[in-house]
Scaffold this active site. Structure first.
Site, PDB file in Angstrom:
ATOM      1  N   LYS A   1       0.826  -1.205   0.000  1.00  0.00           N
ATOM      2  CA  LYS A   1       0.000   0.000   0.000  1.00  0.00           C
ATOM      3  C   LYS A   1       0.858   1.252   0.000  1.00  0.00           C
ATOM      4  O   LYS A   1       0.519   2.240  -0.649  1.00  0.00           O
ATOM      5  CB  LYS A   1      -0.979   0.008   1.181  1.00  0.00           C
ATOM      6  CG  LYS A   1      -2.020  -1.083   1.040  1.00  0.00           C
ATOM      7  CD  LYS A   1      -3.219  -0.893   1.932  1.00  0.00           C
ATOM      8  CE  LYS A   1      -4.278  -1.943   1.585  1.00  0.00           C
ATOM      9  NZ  LYS A   1      -5.341  -2.051   2.549  1.00  0.00           N
TER      10      LYS A   1
ATOM     11  N   LYS B   1      -5.592 -11.734  -5.322  1.00  0.00           N
ATOM     12  CA  LYS B   1      -6.734 -12.219  -4.536  1.00  0.00           C
ATOM     13  C   LYS B   1      -7.973 -11.356  -4.795  1.00  0.00           C
ATOM     14  O   LYS B   1      -7.864 -10.166  -5.112  1.00  0.00           O
ATOM     15  CB  LYS B   1      -6.392 -12.259  -3.044  1.00  0.00           C
ATOM     16  CG  LYS B   1      -6.370 -10.908  -2.369  1.00  0.00           C
ATOM     17  CD  LYS B   1      -6.548 -11.037  -0.862  1.00  0.00           C
ATOM     18  CE  LYS B   1      -6.810  -9.656  -0.285  1.00  0.00           C
ATOM     19  NZ  LYS B   1      -7.684  -9.603   0.853  1.00  0.00           N
TER      20      LYS B   1
ATOM     21  N   LYS C   1     -11.921  -6.317  -1.860  1.00  0.00           N
ATOM     22  CA  LYS C   1     -12.957  -5.293  -1.937  1.00  0.00           C
ATOM     23  C   LYS C   1     -12.374  -3.934  -2.278  1.00  0.00           C
ATOM     24  O   LYS C   1     -13.081  -3.036  -2.687  1.00  0.00           O
ATOM     25  CB  LYS C   1     -13.801  -5.219  -0.677  1.00  0.00           C
ATOM     26  CG  LYS C   1     -13.114  -5.207   0.660  1.00  0.00           C
ATOM     27  CD  LYS C   1     -14.208  -5.114   1.723  1.00  0.00           C
ATOM     28  CE  LYS C   1     -13.867  -5.868   2.976  1.00  0.00           C
ATOM     29  NZ  LYS C   1     -12.951  -5.142   3.854  1.00  0.00           N
TER      30      LYS C   1
HETATM   31  P1  ATP Z   1      -9.660  -6.433   0.801  1.00  0.00           P
HETATM   32  O1  ATP Z   1     -10.672  -7.360   0.249  1.00  0.00           O
HETATM   33  O2  ATP Z   1      -9.979  -5.000   0.606  1.00  0.00           O
HETATM   34  O3  ATP Z   1      -8.240  -6.808   0.502  1.00  0.00           O
HETATM   35  P2  ATP Z   1      -9.229  -7.142   3.485  1.00  0.00           P
HETATM   36  O4  ATP Z   1      -8.415  -8.357   3.299  1.00  0.00           O
HETATM   37  O5  ATP Z   1      -8.625  -5.963   4.125  1.00  0.00           O
HETATM   38  O6  ATP Z   1      -9.942  -6.644   2.245  1.00  0.00           O
HETATM   39  P3  ATP Z   1     -11.240  -7.733   5.449  1.00  0.00           P
HETATM   40  O7  ATP Z   1     -12.652  -7.465   5.182  1.00  0.00           O
HETATM   41  O8  ATP Z   1     -10.729  -7.058   6.635  1.00  0.00           O
HETATM   42  O9  ATP Z   1     -10.544  -7.518   4.122  1.00  0.00           O
HETATM   43  O10 ATP Z   1     -10.965  -9.276   5.527  1.00  0.00           O
HETATM   44  C1  ATP Z   1     -11.826 -10.080   6.209  1.00  0.00           C
HETATM   45  C2  ATP Z   1     -11.438 -11.519   6.128  1.00  0.00           C
HETATM   46  O11 ATP Z   1     -11.624 -12.015   4.800  1.00  0.00           O
HETATM   47  C3  ATP Z   1      -9.979 -11.818   6.489  1.00  0.00           C
HETATM   48  O12 ATP Z   1      -9.978 -12.981   7.286  1.00  0.00           O
HETATM   49  C4  ATP Z   1      -9.338 -12.079   5.157  1.00  0.00           C
HETATM   50  O13 ATP Z   1      -8.246 -12.958   5.261  1.00  0.00           O
HETATM   51  C5  ATP Z   1     -10.468 -12.716   4.387  1.00  0.00           C
HETATM   52  N1  ATP Z   1     -10.305 -12.545   2.939  1.00  0.00           N
HETATM   53  C6  ATP Z   1     -10.244 -11.367   2.269  1.00  0.00           C
HETATM   54  N2  ATP Z   1     -10.090 -11.579   0.945  1.00  0.00           N
HETATM   55  C7  ATP Z   1     -10.054 -12.939   0.776  1.00  0.00           C
HETATM   56  C8  ATP Z   1      -9.920 -13.801  -0.366  1.00  0.00           C
HETATM   57  N3  ATP Z   1      -9.810 -13.314  -1.584  1.00  0.00           N
HETATM   58  N4  ATP Z   1      -9.944 -15.135  -0.167  1.00  0.00           N
HETATM   59  C9  ATP Z   1     -10.080 -15.650   1.073  1.00  0.00           C
HETATM   60  N5  ATP Z   1     -10.202 -14.900   2.186  1.00  0.00           N
HETATM   61  C10 ATP Z   1     -10.192 -13.557   2.055  1.00  0.00           C
END
Ligand code: ATP
Ligand code: LTN
Length: 333
Positions: free
Chosen positions: A109, A194, A197
């Site tokens: 980031k 991956k 969001k």
């Molecule tokens: P972003 O999707 O923006 O990268 P993030 O990882 O910061 O989001 P959070 O909403 O805080 O997202 O993550 C919530 C949970 O979802 C965490 O346990 C994370 O590991 C899991 N997670 C996020 N993206 C994935 C993915 N593509 N596959 C599996 N697990 C995921």
């Protein structure tokens, strides 16, 4: 004891469901659980103050719609339990800056936005995450693969704290991809990254609230490779991702997967993935709408969770404060 959380920083997607929410639900009867909406973490990046409160409610409603039972698990909002930020300060005082600068998420980031434009909250983000977990003395933290490094940091911080101040903190263990698969769901339009969001454009992610037509359109447009027929042994990243999603959603075995898709065209696989996704999301969406239709009830559930969490947090934090040597505050009557 289980603790986990998600940021109300965007719309939750299939990766959040398969990597985190579903494993939470599958194991919820085995442990005492705290599931948190980590709204303070969402402040570490750009956010719209007019939307944050509503997004926080929506994430809580999605937890319940996905199967978290507030009678069994404690649901809380991070900013409603002030002990999280207090412990984050205590932990930051034993966390070397070098450890934080080495975090991949921070490096990615900060490289993208530049050091003058990122907040110091982005650097200390994993310390607040460590505080979330250590405050409740959690033994297990079910998360997706991308959080592994943050959990290793949490353990290192706890180890160092205990060495300095005595055995006050419990070292938590990550639970990644243990139940149901789906620990790393990849983006549909870019299967090397991956599903996320925060990624620009919606084509890569299936939103948990996407209507069926949108789910079908996104899956049918998913990137595959130049081949035509599915080969489980040599599938490229895009096809492998679709197979993983199908398997995680249906719970089928590898043999069943082979029987159904080996040698079949990609269109057949995509149509099947779209249908099981829609079938999973429809009941979740119906329940979500019901919950948001009764805000009073949702707010009552959160208030009760906040209260339960605060009790545990206050008791644990007062031991931690004493361990570092802070003067005990005068008792208030
Ligand atoms: P972003 O999707 O923006 O990268 P993030 O990882 O910061 O989001 P959070 O909403 O805080 O997202 O993550 C919530 C949970 O979802 C965490 O346990 C994370 O590991 C899991 N997670 C996020 N993206 C994935 C993915 N593509 N596959 C599996 N697990 C995921
Ligand atoms: N960094 C996590 C969200 C998070 C979290 C936590 C997960 C904040 N605090 C405590 C588990 C336990 C993420 O998924 N982006």
């Amino acid at each position: 004891m289980v603790f986990s959380g998600m940021q109300p920083s965007g719309d939750l997607h299939l990766g959040n469901l398969l990597g985190a929410l579903r494993p939470w639900v599958l194991d919820q009867d085995r442990y005492r659980n705290y599931f948190c909406v980590v709204d303070l973490h969402a402040l570490s990046g750009p956010h719209d103050p007019r939307e944050l409160a509503e997004k926080t409610r929506q994430v809580a409603a999605l937890y319940i719609a996905a199967g978290i039972d507030p009678g069994v698990s404690t649901l809380l909002v991070q900013s409603h339990v002030p002990q999280h930020t207090e412990l984050a300060w205590l932990l930051s005082c034993v966390t070397p800056v070098g450890w934080l600068e080495r975090m991949t998420q921070f490096k990615d980031k900060s490289r993208r936005r530049g050091a003058e434009r990122i907040s110091s909250g982005l650097l200390t983000y994993p310390v607040l995450m460590a505080a979330d977990i250590l405050l409740y003395r959690a033994n297990f933290v079910p998360v997706g693969e991308d959080q592994r490094q943050h959990l290793e940091l949490t353990r290192s911080v706890a180890r160092r704290f205990n060495r300095l101040y005595g055995e006050v903190l419990v070292l938590p263990r990550p639970r990644i991809g243990r139940r149901g698969g789906g620990a790393r769901v990849m983006a549909l339009d870019d299967p090397e990254s991956k599903m996320s969001k925060s990624a620009q454009g919606e084509a890569g992610r299936i939103g948990l609230l996407d209507p069926p037509e949108r789910v079908r359109a996104k899956v049918m447009r998913a990137k595959t490779d130049s081949g035509r027929a599915v080969d489980l042994e040599s599938a490229g990243a895009g096809v492998a991702n679709l197979l993983d999603i199908y398997r995680a959603l249906t719970g089928c075995s590898r043999e069943q997967l082979a029987r159904q898709f080996q040698g079949q065209g990609y269109g057949h696989l995509k149509a099947a993935v779209a249908e099981v996704t829609v079938a999973t999301l429809l009941p979740l969406q119906a329940r979500y709408r019901e919950l948001l239709g009764d805000r009073g009830e949702l707010d009552r559930v959160l208030a009760e969770g906040d209260r339960r969490a605060q009790q545990v947090a206050a008791a644990n934090l007062s031991e931690i404060r004493a361990a570092v040597g802070l003067l005990r505050p005068p008792a208030t009557s």
